[in-house]
Design an enzyme around this catalytic site. Structure first.
Site, short mmCIF file in Angstrom:
data_model
loop_
_atom_site.label_atom_id
_atom_site.label_comp_id
_atom_site.label_asym_id
_atom_site.label_seq_id
_atom_site.Cartn_x
_atom_site.Cartn_y
_atom_site.Cartn_z
N ASN A 44 -10.95 -2.44 -5.19
CA ASN A 44 -10.20 -1.56 -6.08
C ASN A 44 -10.88 -1.36 -7.43
O ASN A 44 -10.56 -0.41 -8.15
CB ASN A 44 -8.77 -2.08 -6.30
CG ASN A 44 -7.87 -1.94 -5.08
OD1 ASN A 44 -6.95 -2.74 -4.88
ND2 ASN A 44 -8.10 -0.93 -4.25
N ASP B 205 0.83 -1.22 0.00
CA ASP B 205 0.00 0.00 0.00
C ASP B 205 0.86 1.26 0.00
O ASP B 205 1.98 1.26 0.51
CB ASP B 205 -0.93 -0.03 1.23
CG ASP B 205 -2.09 0.94 1.09
OD1 ASP B 205 -2.37 1.40 -0.04
OD2 ASP B 205 -2.71 1.24 2.12
C1 IPE Z 1 -5.36 -2.69 -0.16
O1 IPE Z 1 -5.01 -1.37 -0.41
C2 IPE Z 1 -5.42 -3.46 -1.45
C3 IPE Z 1 -4.14 -3.64 -2.13
C4 IPE Z 1 -2.96 -3.33 -1.66
C5 IPE Z 1 -4.24 -4.25 -3.43
P1 IPE Z 1 -6.12 -0.22 -0.52
O2 IPE Z 1 -5.41 1.06 -0.72
O3 IPE Z 1 -7.14 -0.58 -1.52
O4 IPE Z 1 -6.78 -0.29 0.94
P2 IPE Z 1 -7.77 0.69 1.70
O5 IPE Z 1 -8.96 0.90 0.82
O6 IPE Z 1 -7.04 1.97 1.95
O7 IPE Z 1 -8.08 0.00 2.98
C1 IPE Z 2 -1.56 0.29 -3.38
O1 IPE Z 2 -1.32 1.66 -3.40
C2 IPE Z 2 -1.80 -0.28 -4.76
C3 IPE Z 2 -3.18 -0.74 -5.00
C4 IPE Z 2 -4.14 -0.76 -4.13
C5 IPE Z 2 -3.48 -1.24 -6.33
P1 IPE Z 2 -2.52 2.69 -3.42
O2 IPE Z 2 -2.88 2.97 -4.84
O3 IPE Z 2 -3.64 2.23 -2.57
O4 IPE Z 2 -1.84 3.99 -2.78
P2 IPE Z 2 -2.46 4.98 -1.69
O5 IPE Z 2 -2.98 4.15 -0.57
O6 IPE Z 2 -3.55 5.72 -2.38
O7 IPE Z 2 -1.32 5.84 -1.30
MG MG Z 3 -4.06 2.44 -0.60
#
Ligand code: IPE
Ligand code: IPE
Ligand code: MG
Length: 248
Positions: free
Chosen positions: A69, A21
């Site tokens: 997502n 993340d």
């Molecule tokens: C969790 O990250 C899913 C992945 C890393 C693929 P998110 O960024 O989607 O999580 P939330 O929504 O902040 O909990």
């Molecule tokens: C994790 O990084 C990747 C996926 C969930 C695909 P994020 O895209 O959630 O990055 P933040 O949480 O917005 O910084």
């Molecule tokens: Mg995230």
């Protein structure tokens, strides 16, 4: 930071799961677009896969795209899918070279056809890998997994192949997407968020959680060693008392 030499090679977790993340925040800090963060995350993935395989981790599960997502802006979802196809294609020779088997968990049929093809091909090519299994969680969520397991199990019961009284924890685990894999001993989450985000809900029942404030694109093998070392310092009691663990 932990060095590889400080790690106890006799106590390496068999299965490590990672919630990768913070890509969006990393890009924002650099004044870039979110997709730049996703692209920059590939180096972190490569370093982590290599470090895990070298240490002797048997399963590495990476949360790459969650069921939730899909609700992101369409252009971000599309860019992530393209990045996925590109990365699988680019990394397959390295997986083969290092004897790493590629697997996936999640609702794979919901992915674009090009992703499904690329994934199927890479899985087929790497099927004999025996150093480590790299599991990509794609369109995955813990509730999806439990629901699909419940559905398959009900079909077995309805067909008379399984009796309701035969259903136990092993039966349920056998219908999950992770059937045949050990539960993760360690879960790493980057970007400081203190939540599971619908990841492996059943499988994480007794997993040690390691949360770091680092954003995923900055994560490297030394940070992975830090997580392993932190894991090795934990006392895993599984409901028992500390005293019970020392008398064997
Ligand atoms: C969790 O990250 C899913 C992945 C890393 C693929 P998110 O960024 O989607 O999580 P939330 O929504 O902040 O909990
Ligand atoms: C994790 O990084 C990747 C996926 C969930 C695909 P994020 O895209 O959630 O990055 P933040 O949480 O917005 O910084
Ligand atoms: Mg995230």
């Amino acid at each position: 930071m932990a060095a590889r030499s400080e790690i106890d090679s006799q106590n390496i977790p068999a299965h490590v799961a990672v919630i990768m993340d913070g890509n969006g925040r990393w890009a924002k800090q650099k004044g870039g677009l979110r997709i730049f963060g996703h692209q920059s995350a590939i180096t972190a993935v490569r370093d982590t896969v290599e470090a895990a395989a070298e240490l002797g981790v048997k399963y590495l599960t990476l949360y790459a795209f969650s069921t939730e997502n899909w609700s992101r802006p369409a252009h971000e979802v599309m860019a992530l899918m393209q990045l996925l196809v590109h990365t699988i294609r680019q990394e397959t020779p390295t997986l083969l070279k290092n004897s790493i088997k590629l697997q996936s968990i999640g609702e794979i049929t919901s992915l674009p056809a090009s992703c499904q093809r690329e994934l199927a091909e890479a899985k087929e090519l790497t099927r004999n890998g025996n150093q480590m299994t790299l599991v990509l969680a794609l369109s995955y969520s813990g509730r999806w997994d439990l629901t699909q397991a419940a559905r398959k199990l009900s079909e077995e019961v309805a067909a008379g192949r399984v009796k309701p009284e035969q259903v136990n924890e092993q039966t349920v685990a056998g219908f999950l997407a992770t059937a045949g894999m050990p539960d993760p001993e360690l879960l790493i989450r980057t970007s400081g968020e203190q939540r599971i985000s619908n990841f492996l809900l059943w499988q994480l029942a007794y997993t040690e959680l390691y949360i770091t404030d680092l954003l995923w694109p900055d994560f490297r093998r030394d940070h992975f060693y830090d997580a392993i070392q932190a894991y090795q310092r934990r006392e895993r009691r599984f409901g028992k008392t500390s005293e019970q663990l020392t008398v064997s």
